[in-house]
Design an enzyme around this catalytic site. Structure first.
Site, PDB file in Angstrom:
ATOM      1  N   GLU A  54       0.934  -1.246  -0.055  1.00  0.00           N
ATOM      2  CA  GLU A  54       0.138  -0.130   0.032  1.00  0.00           C
ATOM      3  C   GLU A  54       0.753   1.369   0.001  1.00  0.00           C
ATOM      4  O   GLU A  54       1.863   1.318   0.882  1.00  0.00           O
ATOM      5  CB  GLU A  54      -0.939   0.079   1.309  1.00  0.00           C
ATOM      6  N   ASP A 197     -11.706   8.624 -21.912  1.00  0.00           N
ATOM      7  CA  ASP A 197     -11.500   7.260 -21.449  1.00  0.00           C
ATOM      8  C   ASP A 197     -11.248   6.166 -22.630  1.00  0.00           C
ATOM      9  O   ASP A 197     -12.238   6.292 -23.639  1.00  0.00           O
ATOM     10  CB  ASP A 197     -13.033   6.611 -20.863  1.00  0.00           C
ATOM     11  N   THR A 223      -8.276   0.965 -19.551  1.00  0.00           N
ATOM     12  CA  THR A 223      -7.911  -0.328 -19.186  1.00  0.00           C
ATOM     13  C   THR A 223      -6.536  -0.534 -19.921  1.00  0.00           C
ATOM     14  O   THR A 223      -6.375  -0.199 -20.843  1.00  0.00           O
ATOM     15  CB  THR A 223      -9.162  -1.443 -19.578  1.00  0.00           C
ATOM     16  N   LYS A 226      -7.224  -4.385 -23.440  1.00  0.00           N
ATOM     17  CA  LYS A 226      -8.089  -4.498 -24.714  1.00  0.00           C
ATOM     18  C   LYS A 226      -7.044  -4.289 -25.919  1.00  0.00           C
ATOM     19  O   LYS A 226      -6.244  -5.406 -26.033  1.00  0.00           O
ATOM     20  CB  LYS A 226      -9.267  -3.357 -24.823  1.00  0.00           C
ATOM     21  N   ARG A 232      -5.362  -7.642 -17.401  1.00  0.00           N
ATOM     22  CA  ARG A 232      -6.368  -6.910 -17.002  1.00  0.00           C
ATOM     23  C   ARG A 232      -5.733  -6.108 -16.012  1.00  0.00           C
ATOM     24  O   ARG A 232      -5.060  -6.096 -15.132  1.00  0.00           O
ATOM     25  CB  ARG A 232      -7.485  -7.742 -16.029  1.00  0.00           C
TER      26      ARG A 232
HETATM   27  N1  DSN Z   1     -16.877  -4.780 -20.644  1.00  0.00           N
HETATM   28  C1  DSN Z   1     -16.062  -3.812 -21.513  1.00  0.00           C
HETATM   29  C2  DSN Z   1     -16.454  -3.929 -22.965  1.00  0.00           C
HETATM   30  O1  DSN Z   1     -16.578  -5.096 -23.348  1.00  0.00           O
HETATM   31  O2  DSN Z   1     -16.635  -3.083 -23.451  1.00  0.00           O
HETATM   32  C3  DSN Z   1     -16.115  -2.358 -20.954  1.00  0.00           C
HETATM   33  O3  DSN Z   1     -16.004  -2.485 -19.601  1.00  0.00           O
END
Ligand code: DSN
Length: 443
Positions: A54, A197, A223, A226, A232
């Site tokens: 932390e 975002d 994130t 992707k 993740r």
């Molecule tokens: N679940 C994600 C998506 O599939 O775009 C977004 O949080």
């Protein structure tokens, strides 16, 4: 002595193997998914997961963080370099806690937030009425036009009338380039923070295949799993513009992640894997990859249109396509999703702009090219895949969604039985597996 998972927990081992096999012989076409590299996976399974730390590098609440500090600093520096920003927080567990930290850093309960509405392709955390972001704060959602493009007239009028504290640009189902510059102008005019975002497009931004929000936004969240193709996790970045607007913004963000916000000890294995993914994303190969993702999405769109399918906004600028299935009946996305799944093509049902049905039974499907591009597929394969998808949708076009909840349950149960025995779907599944065998997974 080391014991393999196969021996210690054969049940979990078998399930992982089954999932790996499902992926080997199928096309993962959910646009928010990807296949990570062996290096990222190796780090995720490392001993770094055991440590509590932390705080932030140099300011921890626990001892023994000499090497963890170095890992986190590397991740921060790579994020700063990859995106060209002065500040990066690499600790958010995932996108939703990252976005919540932005609220905690910039808003007070009751302040107004503007974001793209969920049924219009926006994200739950951008002020949806059944999410904390739309209940703790006053939501002022903007929408897309019937053609599926952000309604800027509405954004302008809403911003002037509602005086938001925070404006989001970014979505989960928007196939066009985001107009960051226009959002920044409005945010500056009304004195709001502007947060981009870029969860879906982060990899494309690094690859130069999508405009970067860095010159325009104050805060950027993403994130990391992707198009960025990492583990993740998530990042929150503060731009120079953000620091000029509010010199304490970076500090506010860090405090909102920890200790004020929803997080405790950082997931150090995840932080290290983010660092690895960012290093990979700064290579020339990744640039090529990002550009190919977009080329493939465009080629897939053309193939689907040639087969008579209707695409929201007529096509794509990024990695994603939204097929409008209303010509086959309202709420038919679920039939298309399940029939495609039965043939080894994984997509997700999705709302389309002005959807005549509901988010649980939407009238579209969302498709993407990040994972199949990672396998090395190109335009030629997209043409074939487009034909399969269109044929499968035609195969189930007679299926209509009943009006009542009870009838829907019965009808979908019967539908699943029918598609399990469908000869043509089985044939396509075999062809999909054959194609996949020529494009192995990276792991
Ligand atoms: N679940 C994600 C998506 O599939 O775009 C977004 O949080």
């Amino acid at each position: 002595m080391k014991k393999s998972l196969r021996k210690t927990d054969p049940e979990i081992y078998e399930l992982i193997e089954a999932e790996a096999q499902r992926r080997r012989v199928g096309l993962e076409m959910i646009p928010s998914e990807n296949h990570t590299s062996p290096a990222v996976l190796e780090v995720l399974g490392s001993i770094l997961t055991d440590k509590y730390s932390e705080g932030y590098p140099g300011k921890r609440y626990y001892a023994g963080n000499e090497f963890i500090d170095k890992v986190e600093n590397l991740a921060r520096e790579r994020a700063k370099k990859a995106f060209g920003v002065p500040h990066a927080n690499v600790q958010p567990y995932s996108g939703s806690p990252a976005n919540f930290a932005v609220y905690l850093a910039t808003m007070k309960p009751g302040d107004v937030v503007m974001g793209q509405d969920l049924p219009d392709g926006g994200h739950l955390t951008h002020g949806w009425k059944f999410n904390i972001s739309g209940t703790l704060y006053e939501r002022a959602p903007y929408h897309v036009t019937k053609e599926g493009i952000i309604d800027f007239e509405e954004v302008r009028v809403l911003a002037k009338e509602k005086k938001p504290k925070l404006i989001w640009c970014g979505a989960t189902a928007y196939p066009r380039e985001f107009p960051f510059e226009e959002f920044a102008k409005i945010a500056d005019e009304v004195g709001a923070y502007f947060a981009a975002d870029i969860a879906h497009i982060a990899g494309l931004v690094i690859a130069g295949a999508h405009k970067s929000p860095v010159p325009y936004a104050d805060i950027i969240t993403t994130t990391t799993h992707k198009t960025l193709r990492g583990p993740r996790g998530a990042l929150i970045m503060v731009t120079q513009k953000g620091l000029d607007k509010d010199p304490e913004l970076a500090e506010k963000i860090d405090k909102a992640v920890f200790p004020f916000g929803v997080q405790g000890g950082p997931h150090n294995h995840q932080t290290a894997a983010i660092a690895v993914a960012l290093k990979e994303a700064m290579t020339p190969e990744f640039k090529e990859y990002g550009k190919q993702v977009v080329k493939n999405a465009k080629a897939l769109g053309e193939s689907l249109k040639e087969q008579g399918l209707r695409l929201v906004s007529g096509g794509t600028d990024n990695h994603m396509l939204l097929a409008d299935l209303t010509p086959f009946g309202k709420g038919t996305g679920v039939f298309a999703q399940d029939a495609l799944d039965a043939a080894g093509i994984t997509v997700n049902k999705n709302t389309i702009p002005k959807d005549p049905s509901s988010p649980f039974y939407p009238s579209g499907i969302r498709l993407g090219t990040p994972a199949i591009t990672t396998r090395g597929m190109k335009e030629k394969e997209m043409k074939i895949i487009g034909k399969w998808i269109a044929e499968i949708i035609q195969e189930v076009k007679h299926c209509q969604l009943p009006e009542t909840k009870e009838e829907r349950i019965v009808s979908l149960k019967q539908f699943k039985k029918d598609i399990a025995g469908n000869k043509r779907l089985k044939e396509i599944k075999g062809q999909v597996a054959e194609l996949c065998s020529r494009f192995p997974l990276p792991y």
